[in-house]
Design a protein around this motif. Structure first.
Motif, short mmCIF file in Angstrom:
data_model
loop_
_atom_site.label_atom_id
_atom_site.label_comp_id
_atom_site.label_asym_id
_atom_site.label_seq_id
_atom_site.Cartn_x
_atom_site.Cartn_y
_atom_site.Cartn_z
N GLU A 1 0.81 -1.22 0.00
CA GLU A 1 0.00 0.00 0.00
C GLU A 1 0.84 1.28 0.00
OE1 GLU A 1 -2.50 0.11 3.38
OE2 GLU A 1 -0.88 0.41 4.84
N LEU B 1 3.24 3.60 -4.81
CA LEU B 1 2.29 4.28 -5.68
C LEU B 1 2.56 3.96 -7.15
CD1 LEU B 1 2.06 7.81 -4.02
CD2 LEU B 1 0.76 5.73 -3.51
N CYS B 2 1.48 3.87 -7.94
CA CYS B 2 1.59 3.59 -9.37
C CYS B 2 0.68 4.54 -10.13
CB CYS B 2 1.20 2.13 -9.65
SG CYS B 2 1.15 1.73 -11.42
N ARG B 3 1.26 5.37 -10.95
CA ARG B 3 0.48 6.34 -11.74
C ARG B 3 -0.43 5.63 -12.74
NH1 ARG B 3 -2.45 8.82 -14.14
NH2 ARG B 3 -2.42 10.96 -14.90
N CYS B 4 0.00 4.45 -13.21
CA CYS B 4 -0.77 3.71 -14.21
C CYS B 4 -1.84 2.81 -13.59
CB CYS B 4 0.17 2.86 -15.07
SG CYS B 4 1.52 3.78 -15.83
N SER B 5 -1.90 2.76 -12.25
CA SER B 5 -2.92 1.99 -11.52
C SER B 5 -2.87 0.50 -11.86
CB SER B 5 -4.32 2.56 -11.80
OG SER B 5 -4.42 3.88 -11.32
N THR B 6 -1.69 -0.10 -11.70
CA THR B 6 -1.54 -1.54 -11.95
C THR B 6 -1.81 -2.37 -10.70
OG1 THR B 6 0.82 -1.45 -11.41
CG2 THR B 6 0.21 -1.11 -13.72
N TYR B 7 -2.36 -1.76 -9.67
CA TYR B 7 -2.49 -2.43 -8.37
C TYR B 7 -3.14 -3.82 -8.42
CZ TYR B 7 -1.59 2.39 -6.90
OH TYR B 7 -1.05 3.64 -6.75
#
Length: 270
Positions: free
Chosen positions: A243, A246-252
């Motif tokens: 958590e 952070l990922c700008r591309c939202s690969t979570y």
């Protein structure tokens, strides 16, 4: 060191990971670096910069080697700097010469502490480096030692996790850690994880855990640290562990199944 692959029809996910600094990497540490001989087809450029300071001249030499092997272009840049005595400003090509000068001329003090010299192990390699008191570990590893896989998305505010490394068995934010406090530390980066053929690399490729790839090294480090401590994590434990990355591309969503599969491989179940 960076590696660029030119290929018709686009770039594969594996090549993308390599270009992101996960499967290839170079190390350059001051004047202790030896530039390995390259094969035919290389181009070498050398730039020498001399700066006049109050303590005298400080010389930095940057050597860039480009090697063409088939369709692959390999470029390596090594920066070699003099070791500087903090008392009289004299410069030396090696740390051993600086230590000898310091003991002979400024005896009575502990050389390593007075010279801001630390020893550390990075991805299995042992190094002895001279640092400045204000340097962060992220700056030392990335800017001075050439570990380009260590990023700084939040510009050193400790908010993104892209600079994460494993130090002495636990994940830390290298941008929030002073290099001078890391004497004797054992450090692992995403390059070390890849060099050990950890199953996380294959699972990250399989589940497409990257788009731009900038945050991927930090995620890998965090995931590996979790599996080292907890080889059988739950979905909730994985989400809690990553958590802070952070990922700008939202690969979570892709990270959870990738870590779960890597855990199964480590247990011999896949």
């Amino acid at each position: 060191m960076t590696e660029e692959k030119k290929k018709s029809g686009g770039v594969s996910r594996r090549e993308f990971l390599k270009d992101a600094g996960l499967l290839v990497g170079g190390t350059a540490i001051g004047s202790t670096v030896l530039l390995a001989a390259c094969s035919d087809g290389e181009t070498v450029t050398e730039k020498v910069t001399t700066t006049i300071t109050g303590a005298g001249e400080a010389t930095t030499k940057t050597i860039t080697t480009t090697e063409q092997v088939g369709e692959v272009t390999k470029t390596e840049t090594i920066t070699q700097s003099k070791f500087v005595c903090p008392i009289d400003g004299m410069e030396f090509d090696t740390l051993e010469e600086l230590k000898a000068h310091f003991e002979a001329t400024h005896g009575g003090e502990a050389p390593a502490a007075a010279l801001n010299v630390i020893s550390l192990t990075v991805n299995g390699g042992k190094y002895e480096v001279q640092v400045k008191p204000h340097w962060t570990l992220q700056y030392l590893l990335h800017d001075e030692m050439g570990c380009v896989e260590i990023k700084t998305m939040c510009t050193g505010l400790g908010q993104c996790g892209s600079c994460s490394v494993i130090m002495d068995g636990r994940p830390i934010l290298s941008c929030m850690t002073l290099a001078a406090t890391c004497d004797g530390a054992v450090i692992e980066t995403s390059v070390g994880i890849a060099q050990s053929n950890h199953p996380l690399i294959e699972s990250y490729i399989k589940y497409h855990c990257m788009q731009c790839g900038y945050c991927t090294p930090g995620f890998l480090v965090t995931a590996k640290a979790l599996l080292d401590k907890n080889p059988n994590p739950t979905k909730e434990e994985i989400e809690l562990a990553i958590e802070g990355n952070l990922c700008r591309c939202s690969t979570y969503p892709a990270h959870v199944p990738a870590v779960l599969e890597a855990a199964e491989v480590l247990k011999g179940g896949a």
